[in-house]
Design a protein around this motif. Structure first.
Motif, PDB file in Angstrom:
ATOM      1  N   VAL A 101       0.818  -1.209   0.000  1.00 22.09           N
ATOM      2  CA  VAL A 101       0.000   0.000   0.000  1.00 22.09           C
ATOM      3  C   VAL A 101       0.859   1.270   0.000  1.00 22.09           C
ATOM      4  CG1 VAL A 101      -1.730   1.314   1.287  1.00 22.09           C
ATOM      5  CG2 VAL A 101      -2.005  -1.151   1.012  1.00 22.09           C
ATOM      6  N   PRO A 102       1.897   1.371   0.862  1.00 22.70           N
ATOM      7  CA  PRO A 102       2.689   2.609   0.851  1.00 22.70           C
ATOM      8  C   PRO A 102       3.368   2.877  -0.494  1.00 22.70           C
ATOM      9  CG  PRO A 102       3.128   1.373   2.853  1.00 22.70           C
ATOM     10  CD  PRO A 102       2.309   0.484   1.961  1.00 22.70           C
ATOM     11  N   GLY A 103       3.965   1.862  -1.072  1.00 22.09           N
ATOM     12  CA  GLY A 103       4.670   2.038  -2.344  1.00 22.09           C
ATOM     13  C   GLY A 103       3.748   2.409  -3.481  1.00 22.09           C
ATOM     14  N   VAL A 104       2.621   1.714  -3.582  1.00 22.51           N
ATOM     15  CA  VAL A 104       1.674   2.019  -4.654  1.00 22.51           C
ATOM     16  C   VAL A 104       1.068   3.404  -4.438  1.00 22.51           C
ATOM     17  CG1 VAL A 104      -0.499   1.344  -5.750  1.00 22.51           C
ATOM     18  CG2 VAL A 104       1.186  -0.393  -5.161  1.00 22.51           C
ATOM     19  N   LEU A 106       2.450   6.043  -2.978  1.00 21.55           N
ATOM     20  CA  LEU A 106       3.424   7.094  -3.262  1.00 21.55           C
ATOM     21  C   LEU A 106       3.888   7.090  -4.716  1.00 21.55           C
ATOM     22  CD1 LEU A 106       5.462   6.836   0.031  1.00 21.55           C
ATOM     23  CD2 LEU A 106       3.947   8.707  -0.627  1.00 21.55           C
ATOM     24  N   LEU A 107       4.022   5.918  -5.316  1.00 24.53           N
ATOM     25  CA  LEU A 107       4.531   5.822  -6.681  1.00 24.53           C
ATOM     26  C   LEU A 107       3.436   5.655  -7.733  1.00 24.53           C
ATOM     27  CD1 LEU A 107       7.504   3.392  -5.970  1.00 24.53           C
ATOM     28  CD2 LEU A 107       7.597   5.881  -6.222  1.00 24.53           C
ATOM     29  N   GLY A 108       2.290   5.171  -7.314  1.00 25.57           N
ATOM     30  CA  GLY A 108       1.218   4.864  -8.256  1.00 25.57           C
ATOM     31  C   GLY A 108       0.703   6.058  -9.021  1.00 25.57           C
ATOM     32  N   GLN A 109       0.825   7.252  -8.452  1.00 22.82           N
ATOM     33  CA  GLN A 109       0.312   8.436  -9.129  1.00 22.82           C
ATOM     34  C   GLN A 109       1.132   8.796 -10.362  1.00 22.82           C
ATOM     35  OE1 GLN A 109      -1.114  11.759  -6.870  1.00 22.82           O
ATOM     36  NE2 GLN A 109      -1.493  10.484  -5.093  1.00 22.82           N
ATOM     37  N   THR A 110       2.272   8.156 -10.546  1.00 16.15           N
ATOM     38  CA  THR A 110       3.024   8.367 -11.781  1.00 16.15           C
ATOM     39  C   THR A 110       2.385   7.606 -12.934  1.00 16.15           C
ATOM     40  OG1 THR A 110       4.524   6.535 -11.307  1.00 16.15           O
ATOM     41  CG2 THR A 110       5.192   8.731 -10.547  1.00 16.15           C
ATOM     42  N   LEU A 111       1.552   6.605 -12.623  1.00 17.97           N
ATOM     43  CA  LEU A 111       0.892   5.791 -13.645  1.00 17.97           C
ATOM     44  C   LEU A 111      -0.588   6.116 -13.796  1.00 17.97           C
ATOM     45  CD1 LEU A 111       2.334   2.283 -12.682  1.00 17.97           C
ATOM     46  CD2 LEU A 111       3.115   3.784 -14.515  1.00 17.97           C
ATOM     47  N   LEU A 112      -1.269   6.208 -12.678  1.00 20.53           N
ATOM     48  CA  LEU A 112      -2.725   6.384 -12.672  1.00 20.53           C
ATOM     49  C   LEU A 112      -3.114   7.365 -11.571  1.00 20.53           C
ATOM     50  CD1 LEU A 112      -3.820   2.645 -12.919  1.00 20.53           C
ATOM     51  CD2 LEU A 112      -4.083   4.355 -14.694  1.00 20.53           C
ATOM     52  N   PRO A 113      -4.300   7.939 -11.672  1.00 19.37           N
ATOM     53  CA  PRO A 113      -4.763   8.852 -10.619  1.00 19.37           C
ATOM     54  C   PRO A 113      -4.945   8.133  -9.283  1.00 19.37           C
ATOM     55  CG  PRO A 113      -6.211   8.956 -12.539  1.00 19.37           C
ATOM     56  CD  PRO A 113      -5.247   7.846 -12.770  1.00 19.37           C
ATOM     57  N   SER A 114      -4.869   8.899  -8.212  1.00 15.70           N
ATOM     58  CA  SER A 114      -5.015   8.338  -6.870  1.00 15.70           C
ATOM     59  C   SER A 114      -6.371   7.665  -6.695  1.00 15.70           C
ATOM     60  CB  SER A 114      -4.829   9.428  -5.812  1.00 15.70           C
ATOM     61  OG  SER A 114      -5.810  10.438  -5.949  1.00 15.70           O
ATOM     62  N   GLN A 115      -7.396   8.195  -7.344  1.00 15.51           N
ATOM     63  CA  GLN A 115      -8.720   7.598  -7.200  1.00 15.51           C
ATOM     64  C   GLN A 115      -8.732   6.169  -7.745  1.00 15.51           C
ATOM     65  OE1 GLN A 115      -8.044  10.536  -8.681  1.00 15.51           O
ATOM     66  NE2 GLN A 115      -9.473  12.110  -8.039  1.00 15.51           N
ATOM     67  N   ILE A 116      -8.107   5.971  -8.878  1.00 14.49           N
ATOM     68  CA  ILE A 116      -8.092   4.641  -9.497  1.00 14.49           C
ATOM     69  C   ILE A 116      -7.185   3.691  -8.724  1.00 14.49           C
ATOM     70  CG2 ILE A 116      -7.462   3.366 -11.581  1.00 14.49           C
ATOM     71  CD1 ILE A 116      -8.375   5.881 -13.161  1.00 14.49           C
ATOM     72  N   THR A 117      -5.985   4.155  -8.359  1.00 16.84           N
ATOM     73  CA  THR A 117      -5.078   3.267  -7.626  1.00 16.84           C
ATOM     74  C   THR A 117      -5.640   2.901  -6.260  1.00 16.84           C
ATOM     75  OG1 THR A 117      -3.773   5.143  -6.814  1.00 16.84           O
ATOM     76  CG2 THR A 117      -2.968   4.034  -8.783  1.00 16.84           C
ATOM     77  N   SER A 118      -6.286   3.849  -5.591  1.00 11.88           N
ATOM     78  CA  SER A 118      -6.832   3.546  -4.264  1.00 11.88           C
ATOM     79  C   SER A 118      -7.981   2.553  -4.366  1.00 11.88           C
ATOM     80  CB  SER A 118      -7.275   4.824  -3.555  1.00 11.88           C
ATOM     81  OG  SER A 118      -8.286   5.483  -4.285  1.00 11.88           O
ATOM     82  N   GLY A 119      -8.854   2.769  -5.331  1.00 14.64           N
ATOM     83  CA  GLY A 119      -9.959   1.824  -5.519  1.00 14.64           C
ATOM     84  C   GLY A 119      -9.457   0.434  -5.880  1.00 14.64           C
ATOM     85  N   GLN A 135      -2.839   7.012   0.925  1.00 13.83           N
ATOM     86  CA  GLN A 135      -3.231   7.874  -0.197  1.00 13.83           C
ATOM     87  C   GLN A 135      -3.260   9.338   0.242  1.00 13.83           C
ATOM     88  OE1 GLN A 135      -3.655   7.578  -3.464  1.00 13.83           O
ATOM     89  NE2 GLN A 135      -3.181   5.411  -3.472  1.00 13.83           N
ATOM     90  N   CYS A 136      -3.717   9.602   1.456  1.00 16.30           N
ATOM     91  CA  CYS A 136      -3.702  10.983   1.963  1.00 16.30           C
ATOM     92  C   CYS A 136      -2.271  11.499   2.070  1.00 16.30           C
ATOM     93  CB  CYS A 136      -4.422  11.082   3.306  1.00 16.30           C
ATOM     94  SG  CYS A 136      -6.210  11.021   3.157  1.00 16.30           S
ATOM     95  N   ILE A 137      -1.372  10.660   2.557  1.00 15.93           N
ATOM     96  CA  ILE A 137       0.043  11.050   2.631  1.00 15.93           C
ATOM     97  C   ILE A 137       0.570  11.350   1.229  1.00 15.93           C
ATOM     98  CG2 ILE A 137       2.377  10.196   3.134  1.00 15.93           C
ATOM     99  CD1 ILE A 137       1.077   8.657   5.530  1.00 15.93           C
TER     100      ILE A 137
END
Length: 160
Positions: A101-104, A106-119, A135-137
């Motif tokens: 969860v922490p890695g995705v 912090l890094l996931g927003q380089t690929l997809l929006p936070s809404q999509i990665t969090s869901g 995700q808030c962090i």
């Protein structure tokens, strides 16, 4: 698109521009990072622009997480059948398995929006609360970083 969002925000009365930043920051792919940039470039105080962008993005992300949590519970209960995952979803799942969860977050927003990665993380079985926290962090880190970059760039180019 960013120009249209900037025009929308700049066209609002000065007292309501922070609300415009909150609204546009709730849009996937705009998020806290571009929302903060737009807010700074239209003349909002940097702290106001960054905080408004973070709040707008976080509210949107919370909605996606809670929706994904409800959908996951229905799938687990056997009410729905799972579809074949898309290549993007499979890539996100591999990233989730590798970085957690922490890695995705912090890094996931380089690929997809936070809404999509969090869901997606919640649908993979991650703890809803852990996803919300990380995700808030991430939203704060990305919003502040891009806001500071925009502020520095605007001052360097004398746009402010």
């Amino acid at each position: 698109m960013l120009e249209a969002l900037s025009d929308f925000t700049a066209g609002l009365p000065a007292w309501a521009q922070w609300l415009g930043i909150m609204l546009i920051s709730a849009i996937p792919f705009v998020e806290s990072y571009f929302g903060a940039v737009i807010g700074i470039l239209v003349g909002l105080h940097p702290a106001v622009a960054i905080v408004a962008a973070i709040i707008g993005n976080a509210i949107s992300m919370f909605a996606f997480v809670f929706a994904a949590d409800v959908a996951r519970k229905k799938v687990v209960e056997g009410r729905e059948t799972a579809k074949e995952p898309s290549p993007r979803r499979e890539r996100l799942k591999r990233m989730f398995d590798r970085f957690g969860v922490p890695g995705v977050s912090l890094l996931g927003q380089t690929l997809l929006p936070s809404q999509i990665t969090s869901g997606a993380m919640v649908s993979f079985g991650a703890s809803r609360n852990a996803v919300l926290l990380w995700q808030c962090i991430s939203i704060v880190v990305w919003g502040v970083a891009f806001g500071l970059l925009a502020l520095g760039g605007a001052e360097l180019l004398s746009l402010r």
